[in-house]
Scaffold this motif. Structure first.
Motif, PDB file in Angstrom:
ATOM      1  N   LEU A  44     -32.125 -57.668  39.579  1.00 57.37           N
ATOM      2  CA  LEU A  44     -30.871 -58.282  40.017  1.00 57.37           C
ATOM      3  C   LEU A  44     -29.695 -57.714  39.233  1.00 57.37           C
ATOM      4  CD1 LEU A  44     -29.381 -60.434  41.700  1.00 57.37           C
ATOM      5  CD2 LEU A  44     -29.788 -62.030  39.813  1.00 57.37           C
ATOM      6  N   TYR A  45     -29.829 -57.609  37.924  1.00 57.46           N
ATOM      7  CA  TYR A  45     -28.742 -57.071  37.099  1.00 57.46           C
ATOM      8  C   TYR A  45     -28.488 -55.589  37.405  1.00 57.46           C
ATOM      9  CZ  TYR A  45     -28.977 -61.343  34.333  1.00 57.46           C
ATOM     10  OH  TYR A  45     -28.952 -62.650  33.923  1.00 57.46           O
ATOM     11  N   ARG A  46     -29.574 -54.856  37.580  1.00 59.89           N
ATOM     12  CA  ARG A  46     -29.416 -53.440  37.931  1.00 59.89           C
ATOM     13  C   ARG A  46     -28.684 -53.307  39.267  1.00 59.89           C
ATOM     14  NH1 ARG A  46     -35.255 -50.949  37.090  1.00 59.89           N
ATOM     15  NH2 ARG A  46     -35.569 -52.783  38.334  1.00 59.89           N
ATOM     16  N   ALA A  47     -29.048 -54.111  40.239  1.00 59.48           N
ATOM     17  CA  ALA A  47     -28.411 -54.047  41.568  1.00 59.48           C
ATOM     18  C   ALA A  47     -26.915 -54.374  41.472  1.00 59.48           C
ATOM     19  CB  ALA A  47     -29.112 -55.007  42.533  1.00 59.48           C
ATOM     20  N   VAL A  48     -26.573 -55.411  40.680  1.00 50.85           N
ATOM     21  CA  VAL A  48     -25.155 -55.780  40.502  1.00 50.85           C
ATOM     22  C   VAL A  48     -24.413 -54.649  39.786  1.00 50.85           C
ATOM     23  CG1 VAL A  48     -23.592 -57.378  39.324  1.00 50.85           C
ATOM     24  CG2 VAL A  48     -25.589 -58.258  40.551  1.00 50.85           C
ATOM     25  N   PHE A  49     -25.022 -54.085  38.741  1.00 50.40           N
ATOM     26  CA  PHE A  49     -24.394 -52.990  38.004  1.00 50.40           C
ATOM     27  C   PHE A  49     -24.168 -51.772  38.919  1.00 50.40           C
ATOM     28  CE2 PHE A  49     -24.773 -49.125  35.407  1.00 50.40           C
ATOM     29  CZ  PHE A  49     -23.660 -49.293  34.599  1.00 50.40           C
ATOM     30  N   ILE A  50     -25.199 -51.426  39.684  1.00 49.73           N
ATOM     31  CA  ILE A  50     -25.078 -50.288  40.614  1.00 49.73           C
ATOM     32  C   ILE A  50     -24.003 -50.571  41.660  1.00 49.73           C
ATOM     33  CG2 ILE A  50     -26.297 -49.019  42.422  1.00 49.73           C
ATOM     34  CD1 ILE A  50     -28.820 -49.212  40.660  1.00 49.73           C
ATOM     35  N   ALA A  51     -23.930 -51.802  42.146  1.00 57.51           N
ATOM     36  CA  ALA A  51     -22.909 -52.159  43.143  1.00 57.51           C
ATOM     37  C   ALA A  51     -21.510 -52.025  42.542  1.00 57.51           C
ATOM     38  CB  ALA A  51     -23.148 -53.577  43.654  1.00 57.51           C
ATOM     39  N   ILE A  52     -21.324 -52.487  41.286  1.00 59.01           N
ATOM     40  CA  ILE A  52     -20.006 -52.384  40.634  1.00 59.01           C
ATOM     41  C   ILE A  52     -19.637 -50.922  40.424  1.00 59.01           C
ATOM     42  CG2 ILE A  52     -18.763 -52.845  38.479  1.00 59.01           C
ATOM     43  CD1 ILE A  52     -20.255 -55.520  38.326  1.00 59.01           C
ATOM     44  N   ILE A  96     -16.431 -49.006  42.095  1.00 59.73           N
ATOM     45  CA  ILE A  96     -15.449 -48.277  41.263  1.00 59.73           C
ATOM     46  C   ILE A  96     -15.356 -46.825  41.713  1.00 59.73           C
ATOM     47  CG2 ILE A  96     -14.986 -47.420  38.937  1.00 59.73           C
ATOM     48  CD1 ILE A  96     -16.063 -50.097  37.872  1.00 59.73           C
ATOM     49  N   LEU A  97     -16.488 -46.180  41.942  1.00 62.54           N
ATOM     50  CA  LEU A  97     -16.485 -44.779  42.399  1.00 62.54           C
ATOM     51  C   LEU A  97     -15.865 -44.650  43.787  1.00 62.54           C
ATOM     52  CD1 LEU A  97     -19.970 -43.478  41.154  1.00 62.54           C
ATOM     53  CD2 LEU A  97     -17.699 -42.889  40.281  1.00 62.54           C
ATOM     54  N   SER A  98     -16.191 -45.596  44.660  1.00 62.63           N
ATOM     55  CA  SER A  98     -15.604 -45.566  46.009  1.00 62.63           C
ATOM     56  C   SER A  98     -14.085 -45.744  45.948  1.00 62.63           C
ATOM     57  CB  SER A  98     -16.208 -46.670  46.885  1.00 62.63           C
ATOM     58  OG  SER A  98     -17.566 -46.435  47.084  1.00 62.63           O
ATOM     59  N   GLY A  99     -13.635 -46.682  45.106  1.00 60.98           N
ATOM     60  CA  GLY A  99     -12.188 -46.905  44.956  1.00 60.98           C
ATOM     61  C   GLY A  99     -11.497 -45.676  44.392  1.00 60.98           C
ATOM     62  N   ALA A 100     -12.090 -45.056  43.380  1.00 56.38           N
ATOM     63  CA  ALA A 100     -11.495 -43.844  42.798  1.00 56.38           C
ATOM     64  C   ALA A 100     -11.477 -42.716  43.809  1.00 56.38           C
ATOM     65  CB  ALA A 100     -12.269 -43.436  41.546  1.00 56.38           C
TER      66      ALA A 100
END
Length: 189
Positions: free
Chosen positions: A17-25, A29-33
């Motif tokens: 769950l934490y890995r999935a949230v971290f990957i999503a964040i 961020i990469l998509s926004g940049a």
């Protein structure tokens, strides 16, 4: 495992769950940049190109309309050139300007006018022509002066009577002060 216990060096061992949230964040961020630094300038360039396309289409429509009438314009240009050449032929050449003074003197004496003065004025340079004024002062009757003006208008070369001033003299005579202007073309013809 608690959030405080998470270490960035051991991301691979985090719970799913934490890995999935971290990957999503990280993906957000990469998509926004990517959007901000790559896509936005391309969208602005696209808008600029669309405006240029509209301008070019309008220019094309204008040029297409002109080219559709090209033959009519060519015929009109040929007609204008014929008219222009005809008008140029009515302007005196260098040699004819000198004889114009003789023609005016002859017309005046033929109509019974007495010349008080006839002088060349100051030549004025224009863009396409040279203005040659002739200052004339004659004395005669109203009919004689009228016939004189009509005969000058009938000359084969263009002569314009300008600055006309009539003054009453003795014995019902009139004194005419006038500037007769003619023009010489500066071009090759």
């Amino acid at each position: 495992m608690d959030l405080n216990e998470l270490d960035f060096e051991t991301v691979g061992s985090w719970p799913a769950l934490y890995r999935a949230v971290f990957i999503a964040i990280v993906c957000v961020i990469l998509s926004g940049a990517f959007f901000y630094y790559v896509t936005t300038p391309q969208l602005e360039q696209l808008q600029s190109v669309k405006k240029e396309e509209i301008t070019l289409k309008n220019q094309f429509k204008i040029k297409a309309a002109l080219s559709a009438n090209l033959e009519a314009y060519r015929a009109q240009m040929a007609e204008i050139n014929v008219i222009f050449d005809g008008l140029l032929n009515k302007l005196p050449s260098n040699k004819e300007v000198a004889s114009l003074l003789d023609d005016i003197s002859f017309i005046g004496s033929n109509n019974g006018l007495q010349f008080r003065s006839i002088n060349w004025g100051v030549v004025k340079d224009h863009e396409l022509s040279v203005e040659v004024p002739i200052s004339i002062q004659v004395v005669g009757s109203y009919q004689q002066i009228g016939k004189f003006a009509a005969d000058i208008a009938a000359l084969p070369r263009i002569v314009i009577l300008d600055n006309i001033r009539l003054a009453k003299g003795a014995n019902d005579s009139l004194t005419l002060n006038v500037i007769a202007k003619t023009y010489r073309y500066k071009g090759d013809k």
